[in-house]
Motif scaffolding. Structure first.
Motif, PDB file in Angstrom:
ATOM      1  N   UNK A  87       0.874  -1.168   0.000  1.00 47.75           N
ATOM      2  CA  UNK A  87       0.000   0.000   0.000  1.00 47.75           C
ATOM      3  C   UNK A  87       0.914   1.221   0.000  1.00 47.75           C
ATOM      4  N   UNK A  88       0.711   2.094  -0.968  1.00 47.98           N
ATOM      5  CA  UNK A  88       1.608   3.230  -1.152  1.00 47.98           C
ATOM      6  C   UNK A  88       0.805   4.521  -1.088  1.00 47.98           C
ATOM      7  N   UNK A  89       1.117   5.359  -0.113  1.00 44.59           N
ATOM      8  CA  UNK A  89       0.480   6.668   0.003  1.00 44.59           C
ATOM      9  C   UNK A  89       1.301   7.651  -0.806  1.00 44.59           C
ATOM     10  N   UNK A  90       0.619   8.381  -1.659  1.00 45.00           N
ATOM     11  CA  UNK A  90       1.271   9.290  -2.602  1.00 45.00           C
ATOM     12  C   UNK A  90       0.809  10.718  -2.327  1.00 45.00           C
ATOM     13  N   UNK A  91       1.733  11.637  -2.456  1.00 44.99           N
ATOM     14  CA  UNK A  91       1.392  13.057  -2.392  1.00 44.99           C
ATOM     15  C   UNK A  91       1.466  13.589  -3.823  1.00 44.99           C
ATOM     16  N   UNK A  97      -0.311  28.929 -11.336  1.00 44.56           N
ATOM     17  CA  UNK A  97      -0.200  30.339 -10.977  1.00 44.56           C
ATOM     18  C   UNK A  97      -1.237  30.728  -9.923  1.00 44.56           C
ATOM     19  N   UNK A  98      -2.379  30.064  -9.916  1.00 43.82           N
ATOM     20  CA  UNK A  98      -3.445  30.356  -8.949  1.00 43.82           C
ATOM     21  C   UNK A  98      -3.185  29.719  -7.592  1.00 43.82           C
ATOM     22  N   UNK A  99      -2.192  28.872  -7.517  1.00 48.54           N
ATOM     23  CA  UNK A  99      -1.868  28.183  -6.274  1.00 48.54           C
ATOM     24  C   UNK A  99      -1.880  26.681  -6.477  1.00 48.54           C
ATOM     25  N   UNK A 100      -1.316  25.988  -5.523  1.00 42.63           N
ATOM     26  CA  UNK A 100      -1.216  24.534  -5.609  1.00 42.63           C
ATOM     27  C   UNK A 100      -2.514  23.867  -5.156  1.00 42.63           C
ATOM     28  N   UNK A 101      -2.837  22.759  -5.791  1.00 39.17           N
ATOM     29  CA  UNK A 101      -3.910  21.888  -5.321  1.00 39.17           C
ATOM     30  C   UNK A 101      -3.281  20.522  -5.085  1.00 39.17           C
ATOM     31  N   UNK A 102      -3.840  19.807  -4.117  1.00 40.17           N
ATOM     32  CA  UNK A 102      -3.214  18.567  -3.696  1.00 40.17           C
ATOM     33  C   UNK A 102      -4.169  17.388  -3.817  1.00 40.17           C
ATOM     34  N   UNK A 103      -3.581  16.245  -4.132  1.00 40.08           N
ATOM     35  CA  UNK A 103      -4.287  14.977  -4.112  1.00 40.08           C
ATOM     36  C   UNK A 103      -3.557  14.035  -3.169  1.00 40.08           C
ATOM     37  N   UNK A 104      -4.280  13.031  -2.674  1.00 39.74           N
ATOM     38  CA  UNK A 104      -3.695  12.057  -1.748  1.00 39.74           C
ATOM     39  C   UNK A 104      -4.049  10.645  -2.202  1.00 39.74           C
ATOM     40  N   UNK A 105      -3.493  10.211  -3.349  1.00 39.12           N
ATOM     41  CA  UNK A 105      -3.800   8.873  -3.841  1.00 39.12           C
ATOM     42  C   UNK A 105      -3.279   7.773  -2.916  1.00 39.12           C
ATOM     43  N   UNK A 106      -3.971   6.654  -2.934  1.00 38.94           N
ATOM     44  CA  UNK A 106      -3.510   5.421  -2.303  1.00 38.94           C
ATOM     45  C   UNK A 106      -3.415   4.385  -3.412  1.00 38.94           C
ATOM     46  N   UNK A 107      -2.226   3.842  -3.609  1.00 38.13           N
ATOM     47  CA  UNK A 107      -2.004   2.815  -4.617  1.00 38.13           C
ATOM     48  C   UNK A 107      -1.728   1.493  -3.906  1.00 38.13           C
ATOM     49  N   UNK A 108      -2.532   0.491  -4.178  1.00 38.07           N
ATOM     50  CA  UNK A 108      -2.203  -0.865  -3.758  1.00 38.07           C
ATOM     51  C   UNK A 108      -1.549  -1.512  -4.968  1.00 38.07           C
ATOM     52  N   UNK A 109      -0.288  -1.888  -4.774  1.00 35.74           N
ATOM     53  CA  UNK A 109       0.500  -2.419  -5.879  1.00 35.74           C
ATOM     54  C   UNK A 109       0.835  -3.879  -5.620  1.00 35.74           C
ATOM     55  N   UNK A 110       0.932  -4.644  -6.709  1.00 36.73           N
ATOM     56  CA  UNK A 110       1.284  -6.057  -6.592  1.00 36.73           C
ATOM     57  C   UNK A 110       2.536  -6.332  -7.424  1.00 36.73           C
ATOM     58  N   UNK A 111       3.376  -7.203  -6.859  1.00 41.82           N
ATOM     59  CA  UNK A 111       4.609  -7.596  -7.540  1.00 41.82           C
ATOM     60  C   UNK A 111       4.302  -8.809  -8.415  1.00 41.82           C
ATOM     61  N   UNK A 112       4.655  -8.708  -9.673  1.00 45.56           N
ATOM     62  CA  UNK A 112       4.388  -9.768 -10.634  1.00 45.56           C
ATOM     63  C   UNK A 112       5.503 -10.816 -10.598  1.00 45.56           C
ATOM     64  N   UNK A 113       5.248 -11.955 -11.208  1.00 44.03           N
ATOM     65  CA  UNK A 113       6.245 -13.027 -11.225  1.00 44.03           C
ATOM     66  C   UNK A 113       7.554 -12.600 -11.869  1.00 44.03           C
ATOM     67  N   UNK A 114       7.469 -11.631 -12.802  1.00 39.35           N
ATOM     68  CA  UNK A 114       8.691 -11.152 -13.459  1.00 39.35           C
ATOM     69  C   UNK A 114       9.399 -10.058 -12.651  1.00 39.35           C
ATOM     70  N   UNK A 115       8.861  -9.736 -11.453  1.00 37.51           N
ATOM     71  CA  UNK A 115       9.482  -8.750 -10.580  1.00 37.51           C
ATOM     72  C   UNK A 115       8.952  -7.340 -10.714  1.00 37.51           C
ATOM     73  N   UNK A 116       8.128  -7.086 -11.740  1.00 31.89           N
ATOM     74  CA  UNK A 116       7.562  -5.746 -11.915  1.00 31.89           C
ATOM     75  C   UNK A 116       6.485  -5.492 -10.873  1.00 31.89           C
ATOM     76  N   UNK A 117       6.394  -4.245 -10.413  1.00 31.19           N
ATOM     77  CA  UNK A 117       5.312  -3.797  -9.540  1.00 31.19           C
ATOM     78  C   UNK A 117       4.287  -3.073 -10.408  1.00 31.19           C
TER      79      UNK A 117
END
Length: 130
Positions: A87-91, A97-117
């Motif tokens: 589980x990966x919390x992302x900022x 120019x109008x200012x920053x907006x923020x998101x707070x995604x949560x990625x659930x990632x799985x590691x594949x048999x070939x090693x890729x996430x």
């Protein structure tokens, strides 16, 4: 439970690739990050089940996306649920120019048999001030 530093680095690389593909509006590069049976919920609550639905949405929205600054993504916390599931919390910050907006995604990632996430179950949440 411990995971090799290479797993953390690989996960951070996926998050960096999300940033790169979003900035470049690279639809195919973005879609390559998803597990075929992925689940994605957009910041506005649209639920997309499976890579076909995610692809249809992304091919419509990403090329037309407009922001007048840049977007950054940072993996701020990684919690391994199993050696092959994280589980990966992302900022996510849209700088403009109008200012920053923020998101707070949560990625659930799985590691594949070939090693890729891959992105497997993701919730993108808009952060509102106040």
């Amino acid at each position: 439970m411990t995971n090799a530093p290479t797993d953390i680095e690989a996960i951070e690389q996926v998050v960096a690739t999300v940033e790169r593909t979003q900035r470049a509006k690279d639809v195919e590069g973005f879609l390559a990050l998803f597990h075929p049976h992925a689940l994605w919920t957009t910041a506005h609550g649209k639920v997309l089940i499976g890579l076909d639905a995610i692809a249809e949405f992304t091919r419509t929205v990403l090329p037309a996306a407009s922001w007048d600054g840049e977007v950054t993504y940072e993996a701020v916390h990684t919690q391994f649920l199993r050696p092959d599931v994280a589980a990966v919390k992302v900022r996510q910050i849209y700088h403009s120019a109008e200012g920053d907006t923020e998101g707070a995604p949560l990625y659930v990632m799985t590691k594949q048999e070939d090693g890729r996430w891959l992105l497997h179950a993701c919730q993108n949440t808009e952060v509102r001030s106040g």
